[in-house]
Design a protein around this motif. Structure first.
Motif, PDB file in Angstrom:
ATOM      1  N   SER A 197       0.833  -1.204   0.000  1.00 12.65           N
ATOM      2  CA  SER A 197       0.000   0.000   0.000  1.00 12.65           C
ATOM      3  C   SER A 197       0.861   1.244   0.000  1.00 12.65           C
ATOM      4  O   SER A 197       1.802   1.369   0.809  1.00 12.65           O
ATOM      5  CB  SER A 197      -0.917   0.025   1.226  1.00 12.65           C
ATOM      6  N   ALA A 198       0.528   2.178  -0.900  1.00 12.43           N
ATOM      7  CA  ALA A 198       1.199   3.475  -0.898  1.00 12.43           C
ATOM      8  C   ALA A 198       0.696   4.279   0.292  1.00 12.43           C
ATOM      9  O   ALA A 198      -0.493   4.270   0.600  1.00 12.43           O
ATOM     10  CB  ALA A 198       0.917   4.213  -2.205  1.00 12.43           C
ATOM     11  N   ALA A 199       1.589   4.976   0.977  1.00 12.07           N
ATOM     12  CA  ALA A 199       1.202   5.746   2.158  1.00 12.07           C
ATOM     13  C   ALA A 199       0.266   6.883   1.768  1.00 12.07           C
ATOM     14  O   ALA A 199       0.393   7.482   0.693  1.00 12.07           O
ATOM     15  CB  ALA A 199       2.440   6.300   2.846  1.00 12.07           C
ATOM     16  N   ALA A 200      -0.696   7.176   2.638  1.00 18.03           N
ATOM     17  CA  ALA A 200      -1.668   8.235   2.360  1.00 18.03           C
ATOM     18  C   ALA A 200      -0.996   9.601   2.266  1.00 18.03           C
ATOM     19  O   ALA A 200      -1.488  10.492   1.574  1.00 18.03           O
ATOM     20  CB  ALA A 200      -2.733   8.247   3.458  1.00 18.03           C
ATOM     21  N   GLY A 201       0.159   9.783   2.919  1.00 18.99           N
ATOM     22  CA  GLY A 201       0.842  11.079   2.915  1.00 18.99           C
ATOM     23  C   GLY A 201       1.810  11.275   1.772  1.00 18.99           C
ATOM     24  O   GLY A 201       2.525  12.296   1.735  1.00 18.99           O
ATOM     25  N   ASN A 202       1.886  10.324   0.843  1.00 17.13           N
ATOM     26  CA  ASN A 202       2.796  10.474  -0.296  1.00 17.13           C
ATOM     27  C   ASN A 202       2.433  11.725  -1.098  1.00 17.13           C
ATOM     28  O   ASN A 202       1.258  12.060  -1.267  1.00 17.13           O
ATOM     29  CB  ASN A 202       2.729   9.252  -1.209  1.00 17.13           C
ATOM     30  N   THR A 203       3.464  12.414  -1.600  1.00 17.48           N
ATOM     31  CA  THR A 203       3.233  13.645  -2.367  1.00 17.48           C
ATOM     32  C   THR A 203       3.512  13.464  -3.853  1.00 17.48           C
ATOM     33  O   THR A 203       3.198  14.353  -4.647  1.00 17.48           O
ATOM     34  CB  THR A 203       4.106  14.777  -1.818  1.00 17.48           C
ATOM     35  N   GLY A 204       4.122  12.352  -4.243  1.00 10.59           N
ATOM     36  CA  GLY A 204       4.399  12.089  -5.647  1.00 10.59           C
ATOM     37  C   GLY A 204       3.211  11.457  -6.341  1.00 10.59           C
ATOM     38  O   GLY A 204       2.100  11.417  -5.802  1.00 10.59           O
ATOM     39  N   SER A 205       3.449  10.947  -7.523  1.00  6.97           N
ATOM     40  CA  SER A 205       2.374  10.317  -8.310  1.00  6.97           C
ATOM     41  C   SER A 205       2.547   8.806  -8.394  1.00  6.97           C
ATOM     42  O   SER A 205       2.070   8.174  -9.334  1.00  6.97           O
ATOM     43  CB  SER A 205       2.346  10.919  -9.716  1.00  6.97           C
ATOM     44  N   LEU A 206       3.221   8.224  -7.420  1.00  4.23           N
ATOM     45  CA  LEU A 206       3.504   6.796  -7.436  1.00  4.23           C
ATOM     46  C   LEU A 206       2.224   5.984  -7.262  1.00  4.23           C
ATOM     47  O   LEU A 206       1.452   6.203  -6.328  1.00  4.23           O
ATOM     48  CB  LEU A 206       4.494   6.449  -6.320  1.00  4.23           C
ATOM     49  N   LEU A 207       2.015   5.050  -8.173  1.00  7.33           N
ATOM     50  CA  LEU A 207       0.869   4.147  -8.106  1.00  7.33           C
ATOM     51  C   LEU A 207       1.365   2.724  -7.936  1.00  7.33           C
ATOM     52  O   LEU A 207       2.252   2.269  -8.658  1.00  7.33           O
ATOM     53  CB  LEU A 207       0.030   4.241  -9.377  1.00  7.33           C
ATOM     54  N   ILE A 232       9.089   0.364   2.129  1.00  7.64           N
ATOM     55  CA  ILE A 232       9.932   0.739   0.995  1.00  7.64           C
ATOM     56  C   ILE A 232       9.915   2.260   0.888  1.00  7.64           C
ATOM     57  O   ILE A 232       8.851   2.866   0.730  1.00  7.64           O
ATOM     58  CB  ILE A 232       9.414   0.107  -0.310  1.00  7.64           C
ATOM     59  N   SER A 233      11.107   2.890   0.976  1.00  6.92           N
ATOM     60  CA  SER A 233      11.230   4.352   0.932  1.00  6.92           C
ATOM     61  C   SER A 233      11.958   4.771  -0.341  1.00  6.92           C
ATOM     62  O   SER A 233      12.868   4.072  -0.812  1.00  6.92           O
ATOM     63  CB  SER A 233      12.004   4.864   2.159  1.00  6.92           C
ATOM     64  N   PHE A 234      11.539   5.908  -0.892  1.00  4.58           N
ATOM     65  CA  PHE A 234      12.132   6.416  -2.123  1.00  4.58           C
ATOM     66  C   PHE A 234      12.840   7.735  -1.856  1.00  4.58           C
ATOM     67  O   PHE A 234      12.410   8.540  -1.015  1.00  4.58           O
ATOM     68  CB  PHE A 234      11.043   6.634  -3.187  1.00  4.58           C
ATOM     69  N   ASP A 235      13.925   7.976  -2.614  1.00  9.14           N
ATOM     70  CA  ASP A 235      14.584   9.275  -2.547  1.00  9.14           C
ATOM     71  C   ASP A 235      14.265  10.069  -3.801  1.00  9.14           C
ATOM     72  O   ASP A 235      13.506   9.605  -4.664  1.00  9.14           O
ATOM     73  CB  ASP A 235      16.098   9.123  -2.342  1.00  9.14           C
ATOM     74  N   ALA A 236      14.832  11.229  -3.923  1.00 13.72           N
ATOM     75  CA  ALA A 236      14.499  12.113  -5.042  1.00 13.72           C
ATOM     76  C   ALA A 236      14.925  11.542  -6.386  1.00 13.72           C
ATOM     77  O   ALA A 236      14.347  11.875  -7.425  1.00 13.72           O
ATOM     78  CB  ALA A 236      15.133  13.481  -4.818  1.00 13.72           C
ATOM     79  N   ALA A 237      15.909  10.669  -6.387  1.00 12.12           N
ATOM     80  CA  ALA A 237      16.405  10.100  -7.634  1.00 12.12           C
ATOM     81  C   ALA A 237      15.673   8.817  -8.026  1.00 12.12           C
ATOM     82  O   ALA A 237      15.992   8.205  -9.049  1.00 12.12           O
ATOM     83  CB  ALA A 237      17.899   9.820  -7.514  1.00 12.12           C
ATOM     84  N   GLY A 238      14.725   8.406  -7.222  1.00 11.53           N
ATOM     85  CA  GLY A 238      13.972   7.196  -7.531  1.00 11.53           C
ATOM     86  C   GLY A 238      14.577   5.935  -6.959  1.00 11.53           C
ATOM     87  O   GLY A 238      14.097   4.835  -7.244  1.00 11.53           O
ATOM     88  N   ASN A 239      15.643   6.081  -6.180  1.00 18.35           N
ATOM     89  CA  ASN A 239      16.221   4.907  -5.532  1.00 18.35           C
ATOM     90  C   ASN A 239      15.323   4.473  -4.368  1.00 18.35           C
ATOM     91  O   ASN A 239      14.746   5.314  -3.669  1.00 18.35           O
ATOM     92  CB  ASN A 239      17.623   5.231  -5.012  1.00 18.35           C
ATOM     93  N   TRP A 240      15.252   3.201  -4.173  1.00 22.12           N
ATOM     94  CA  TRP A 240      14.400   2.703  -3.095  1.00 22.12           C
ATOM     95  C   TRP A 240      15.183   1.828  -2.136  1.00 22.12           C
ATOM     96  O   TRP A 240      16.180   1.193  -2.499  1.00 22.12           O
ATOM     97  CB  TRP A 240      13.214   1.914  -3.654  1.00 22.12           C
ATOM     98  N   GLY A 279      10.905  10.735   0.013  1.00 22.77           N
ATOM     99  CA  GLY A 279      10.211  10.445   1.261  1.00 22.77           C
ATOM    100  C   GLY A 279       8.931   9.650   1.095  1.00 22.77           C
ATOM    101  O   GLY A 279       8.332   9.223   2.092  1.00 22.77           O
ATOM    102  N   ASP A 280       8.489   9.441  -0.137  1.00 15.12           N
ATOM    103  CA  ASP A 280       7.303   8.605  -0.349  1.00 15.12           C
ATOM    104  C   ASP A 280       7.611   7.165   0.054  1.00 15.12           C
ATOM    105  O   ASP A 280       8.742   6.685  -0.117  1.00 15.12           O
ATOM    106  CB  ASP A 280       6.865   8.645  -1.817  1.00 15.12           C
ATOM    107  N   THR A 281       6.594   6.486   0.556  1.00 12.90           N
ATOM    108  CA  THR A 281       6.803   5.114   1.041  1.00 12.90           C
ATOM    109  C   THR A 281       5.694   4.178   0.563  1.00 12.90           C
ATOM    110  O   THR A 281       4.585   4.606   0.232  1.00 12.90           O
ATOM    111  CB  THR A 281       6.857   5.061   2.581  1.00 12.90           C
TER     112      THR A 281
END
Length: 405
Positions: A197-207, A232-240, A279-281
């Motif tokens: 599940s994508a976190a409710a507080g995510n600010t990106g467009s990750l699906l 699973i955490s992401f950084d600005a470069a898309g690394n997880w 910071g999206d998770t």
């Protein structure tokens, strides 16, 4: 020279006629009742056999009656599950619509209203009763309403986890319904193995898209100690980076994500699309369950929440589609099992029909009167009795004075 007293002659004649009357009466009873054995004394051995056969026929009749009742309950259950499944199809179609298109505020409200109605219909179906008013999905509980819709949209189950059983033969029992906890409440979440599940507080467009276990042995090893709890955490470069919350947030895997690709570790694969913000998770949990009513409630709440953006709504709908799929898998499996039980009942009923005919034929041979023989016997006995009566009438009227001239 033997001297015969008048009293002895009278007694012998009376005894003979009484015996003949008894035999005649017994034969008349056989003819009128159609049964050769009316008293145990008529044929002790035959009477014993009649009792045994009647006992077998009574048991067979009871088993047949039980089968009819079980057949009615299972047929009602099968029809109910079909209706339940059709409503889930409607809910799933709306969830897909929510993912594939951009919904306006009024569209969301309309969809939430329809889903609310579907949820109420599902609760009503889950509370279906049989012809006697007994709930189909309450287990062995005596309640007539095992499912209650609460004010917050949640549904409570007040039945139990024991299936009602019907005895259809000596030592042979079969479930005549299915308890609601296993059918509607304790449904594996996500893909059946885990939910991402994508976190409710995510600010990106990750699906988060489709998820699956692609390496069974690696997944078995990962879950050997119990359900997993990864983040699973992401950084600005898309690394997880994936960490294990059950093990002090130790890093278990890492990599680089590209839009439209997937990430995988420990035997599982998660399809992703869109661009995550720093910071999206995404959380990954196994061993969870979700009742089918909560699935619709999650959809309704997301549609009614004006603060939920399209990305978050799409993620919510995707997860609920997974839950609907698992619920329909459970319904399909149960319907298949119900069909198998109905076939067993039909076969058993057919067996009893044949046995009943055999036992009734045997009973008739032992107990029923042979009418041709009995009527002939009745005529002979009647003639003999009449002859005895006429003879007695002549003898008792005789006197020595009749021979004096």
């Amino acid at each position: 020279m033997i001297r015969l007293s008048t009293s002895w002659m009278y007694q012998q004649s009376l005894t003979t006629m009484l015996n003949q009357q008894g035999e005649l009466s017994a034969t008349q009873n056989q003819v009128s009742s159609g049964q050769r054995i009316n008293l145990a004394s008529d044929d002790p051995a035959g009477a014993t056999q009649v009792v045994s056969l009647n006992h077998i026929l009574a048991s067979t009749a009871q088993y047949s009656s039980n089968i009819d009742a079980a057949n009615a309950r299972l047929s009602t259950e099968s029809n109910t599950l079909s209706s339940f499944n059709s409503l889930l199809d409607q809910a799933r179609s709306m969830a897909v619509q929510g993912i594939n298109g951009t919904l306006s505020s009024s569209d969301r409200q309309d969809m939430a209203t329809q889903l609310t109605q579907i949820r109420a219909q599902l609760v009503q179906l889950a509370n279906t009763t049989d012809a006697s008013g007994d709930a189909l999905f309450a287990g062995t509980s005596t309640t007539s309403t095992p499912f209650a819709l609460n004010s917050d949209g949640s549904v409570s189950y007040v039945g139990n986890s024991d299936n009602q059983m019907t005895t259809i033969g000596s030592g042979l029992r079969i479930p005549n319904s299915d308890e609601g906890a296993g059918l509607f409440m304790n449904i594996p979440a996500g893909n059946g193995s885990f939910v991402a599940s994508a976190a409710a507080g995510n600010t990106g467009s990750l699906l988060v898209g489709a998820t699956s276990v692609t390496d069974a042995s690696a997944w078995k090893a990962a879950t050997a100690a119990g359900p997993v709890n990864y983040q699973i955490s992401f950084d600005a470069a898309g690394n997880w980076t994936a960490t294990d919350a059950n093990n002090g947030n130790a890093v278990v895997a890492s990599g680089s994500y590209q839009d439209g690709g997937s990430i995988g570790f420990n035997g599982m694969t998660i399809a992703l699309s869109g661009t995550p913000a720093a910071g999206d998770t995404v959380s990954v949990n196994s061993g969870q369950t979700q009742d089918v009513f909560a699935t619709l409630t999650n959809m309704i709440n997301a549609l009614n929440d004006g603060s939920v953006g399209d990305t978050q709504l799409n993620n919510t709908m995707s997860r609920q589609i997974e839950s609907i799929d698992r619920a329909q898998d459970q319904l399909s499996s149960t319907q298949t099992d119900v069909g198998g039980r109905l076939n067993r009942l039909t076969q058993q009923q057919s067996t009893y029909s044949g046995l009943t005919l055999t036992y009734q034929t045997t009973l008739s041979g032992v107990q029923d009167t042979d009418m041709a023989s009995a009527i002939s016997q009745l005529m002979l006995q009647s003639t003999a009795l009449q002859a005895s009566q006429q003879t007695f009438a002549k003898v008792q009227g005789m006197s020595l004075f009749d021979y004096l001239k």
